[in-house]
Design a protein around this motif. Sequence first.
Motif, PDB file in Angstrom:
ATOM      1  N   MET A   1      21.067  45.953  35.759  1.00 13.49           N
ATOM      2  CA  MET A   1      22.024  45.153  35.870  1.00 13.49           C
ATOM      3  C   MET A   1      21.506  43.690  35.613  1.00 13.49           C
ATOM      4  O   MET A   1      20.689  43.304  36.093  1.00 13.49           O
ATOM      5  CB  MET A   1      22.882  44.986  37.361  1.00 13.49           C
ATOM      6  N   ALA A   2      22.396  43.043  34.776  1.00 16.38           N
ATOM      7  CA  ALA A   2      21.780  41.760  34.292  1.00 16.38           C
ATOM      8  C   ALA A   2      21.857  40.689  35.117  1.00 16.38           C
ATOM      9  O   ALA A   2      20.979  39.697  35.439  1.00 16.38           O
ATOM     10  CB  ALA A   2      22.499  41.304  32.848  1.00 16.38           C
ATOM     11  N   ASP A   3      23.355  40.342  35.732  1.00 18.79           N
ATOM     12  CA  ASP A   3      23.390  39.121  36.409  1.00 18.79           C
ATOM     13  C   ASP A   3      23.768  39.821  37.865  1.00 18.79           C
ATOM     14  O   ASP A   3      24.902  39.833  38.433  1.00 18.79           O
ATOM     15  CB  ASP A   3      24.559  38.274  36.013  1.00 18.79           C
ATOM     16  N   THR A   4      22.620  39.699  38.657  1.00 19.64           N
ATOM     17  CA  THR A   4      22.943  40.384  40.112  1.00 19.64           C
ATOM     18  C   THR A   4      22.589  39.313  40.959  1.00 19.64           C
ATOM     19  O   THR A   4      22.231  39.706  42.355  1.00 19.64           O
ATOM     20  CB  THR A   4      22.070  41.658  40.274  1.00 19.64           C
TER      21      THR A   4
ATOM     22  N   GLN B   1      31.454  39.985  30.384  1.00 20.03           N
ATOM     23  CA  GLN B   1      30.304  40.728  30.805  1.00 20.03           C
ATOM     24  C   GLN B   1      30.130  40.934  32.284  1.00 20.03           C
ATOM     25  O   GLN B   1      30.091  42.235  32.488  1.00 20.03           O
ATOM     26  CB  GLN B   1      29.018  39.927  30.668  1.00 20.03           C
ATOM     27  N   LEU B   2      30.640  40.057  33.141  1.00 19.48           N
ATOM     28  CA  LEU B   2      30.895  40.216  34.466  1.00 19.48           C
ATOM     29  C   LEU B   2      31.889  41.270  34.901  1.00 19.48           C
ATOM     30  O   LEU B   2      31.748  42.110  35.771  1.00 19.48           O
ATOM     31  CB  LEU B   2      31.081  38.900  35.332  1.00 19.48           C
ATOM     32  N   ARG B   3      33.107  41.226  34.225  1.00 20.36           N
ATOM     33  CA  ARG B   3      34.054  42.100  34.305  1.00 20.36           C
ATOM     34  C   ARG B   3      33.620  43.765  34.109  1.00 20.36           C
ATOM     35  O   ARG B   3      33.853  44.593  34.884  1.00 20.36           O
ATOM     36  CB  ARG B   3      35.381  41.848  33.551  1.00 20.36           C
ATOM     37  N   LYS B   4      32.953  43.706  32.827  1.00 19.06           N
ATOM     38  CA  LYS B   4      32.335  44.984  32.541  1.00 19.06           C
ATOM     39  C   LYS B   4      31.460  45.601  33.804  1.00 19.06           C
ATOM     40  O   LYS B   4      31.467  46.551  34.012  1.00 19.06           O
ATOM     41  CB  LYS B   4      31.879  45.061  31.270  1.00 19.06           C
TER      42      LYS B   4
ATOM     43  N   LEU C   1      29.187  40.167  45.137  1.00 20.42           N
ATOM     44  CA  LEU C   1      28.402  38.956  44.498  1.00 20.42           C
ATOM     45  C   LEU C   1      29.366  39.154  43.040  1.00 20.42           C
ATOM     46  O   LEU C   1      29.601  37.897  42.651  1.00 20.42           O
ATOM     47  CB  LEU C   1      27.256  39.710  44.387  1.00 20.42           C
ATOM     48  N   ILE C   2      29.497  40.170  42.283  1.00 18.19           N
ATOM     49  CA  ILE C   2      30.012  39.882  41.047  1.00 18.19           C
ATOM     50  C   ILE C   2      31.575  39.380  41.205  1.00 18.19           C
ATOM     51  O   ILE C   2      31.731  38.864  40.250  1.00 18.19           O
ATOM     52  CB  ILE C   2      29.817  41.476  40.290  1.00 18.19           C
ATOM     53  N   ARG C   3      32.296  39.977  41.812  1.00 15.68           N
ATOM     54  CA  ARG C   3      33.646  39.390  42.188  1.00 15.68           C
ATOM     55  C   ARG C   3      33.725  37.911  42.298  1.00 15.68           C
ATOM     56  O   ARG C   3      34.697  37.425  41.603  1.00 15.68           O
ATOM     57  CB  ARG C   3      34.151  40.078  43.461  1.00 15.68           C
ATOM     58  N   ARG C   4      32.836  37.358  43.194  1.00 12.31           N
ATOM     59  CA  ARG C   4      32.526  35.998  43.565  1.00 12.31           C
ATOM     60  C   ARG C   4      32.172  35.528  42.082  1.00 12.31           C
ATOM     61  O   ARG C   4      32.509  34.212  41.924  1.00 12.31           O
ATOM     62  CB  ARG C   4      31.865  35.782  44.723  1.00 12.31           C
ATOM     63  N   ASN C   5      31.005  35.812  41.509  1.00 18.76           N
ATOM     64  CA  ASN C   5      30.711  35.142  40.223  1.00 18.76           C
ATOM     65  C   ASN C   5      31.902  34.941  39.171  1.00 18.76           C
ATOM     66  O   ASN C   5      31.999  33.947  38.461  1.00 18.76           O
ATOM     67  CB  ASN C   5      29.507  35.758  39.569  1.00 18.76           C
ATOM     68  N   ILE C   6      32.662  36.126  39.087  1.00 20.62           N
ATOM     69  CA  ILE C   6      33.843  35.891  38.382  1.00 20.62           C
ATOM     70  C   ILE C   6      34.855  34.808  38.520  1.00 20.62           C
ATOM     71  O   ILE C   6      35.259  34.011  37.803  1.00 20.62           O
ATOM     72  CB  ILE C   6      34.656  37.455  38.229  1.00 20.62           C
ATOM     73  N   ALA C   7      35.054  34.772  39.821  1.00 24.92           N
ATOM     74  CA  ALA C   7      35.812  33.544  40.506  1.00 24.92           C
ATOM     75  C   ALA C   7      35.061  32.308  39.970  1.00 24.92           C
ATOM     76  O   ALA C   7      35.884  31.439  39.723  1.00 24.92           O
ATOM     77  CB  ALA C   7      35.935  33.866  41.894  1.00 24.92           C
ATOM     78  N   ARG C   8      34.000  32.152  40.328  1.00 28.95           N
ATOM     79  CA  ARG C   8      33.039  30.852  39.735  1.00 28.95           C
ATOM     80  C   ARG C   8      33.525  30.695  38.399  1.00 28.95           C
ATOM     81  O   ARG C   8      33.599  29.543  38.123  1.00 28.95           O
ATOM     82  CB  ARG C   8      31.681  31.004  40.118  1.00 28.95           C
ATOM     83  N   VAL C   9      33.193  31.616  37.549  1.00 33.61           N
ATOM     84  CA  VAL C   9      33.370  31.378  36.056  1.00 33.61           C
ATOM     85  C   VAL C   9      34.785  30.972  35.988  1.00 33.61           C
ATOM     86  O   VAL C   9      34.691  30.216  34.884  1.00 33.61           O
ATOM     87  CB  VAL C   9      33.046  32.711  35.419  1.00 33.61           C
TER      88      VAL C   9
END
Length: 78
Positions: A1-4, A26-29, A51-59
């Motif tokens: 995983m790229a952005d973990t 990328q995060l959604r994928k 973590l990924i869900r929150r990163n999507i929210a930040r973006v």
Amino acid sequence: MADTKKLFANQLRKLSVKELVEKRRQLRKQLYQLKIQNQMRALKQTHLLKLIRRNIARVNTVLTEKIKENYPGQSKQK
């Protein structure tokens, strides 16, 4: 995983709108792939979903800020 890892808003604010849209894609994928793994009980690090869900929210938050900054007065509010 790229952005973990956690993405920080100040890092995201340095990116352009085009880069933010690509990062969100990328995060959604990645989230989709993690959800599939979780359904098959193959995902050992379930904390990555949150973590990924929150990163999507930040973006999304930074993207909204940039859009409002670049296009004032064109918000969706009535």
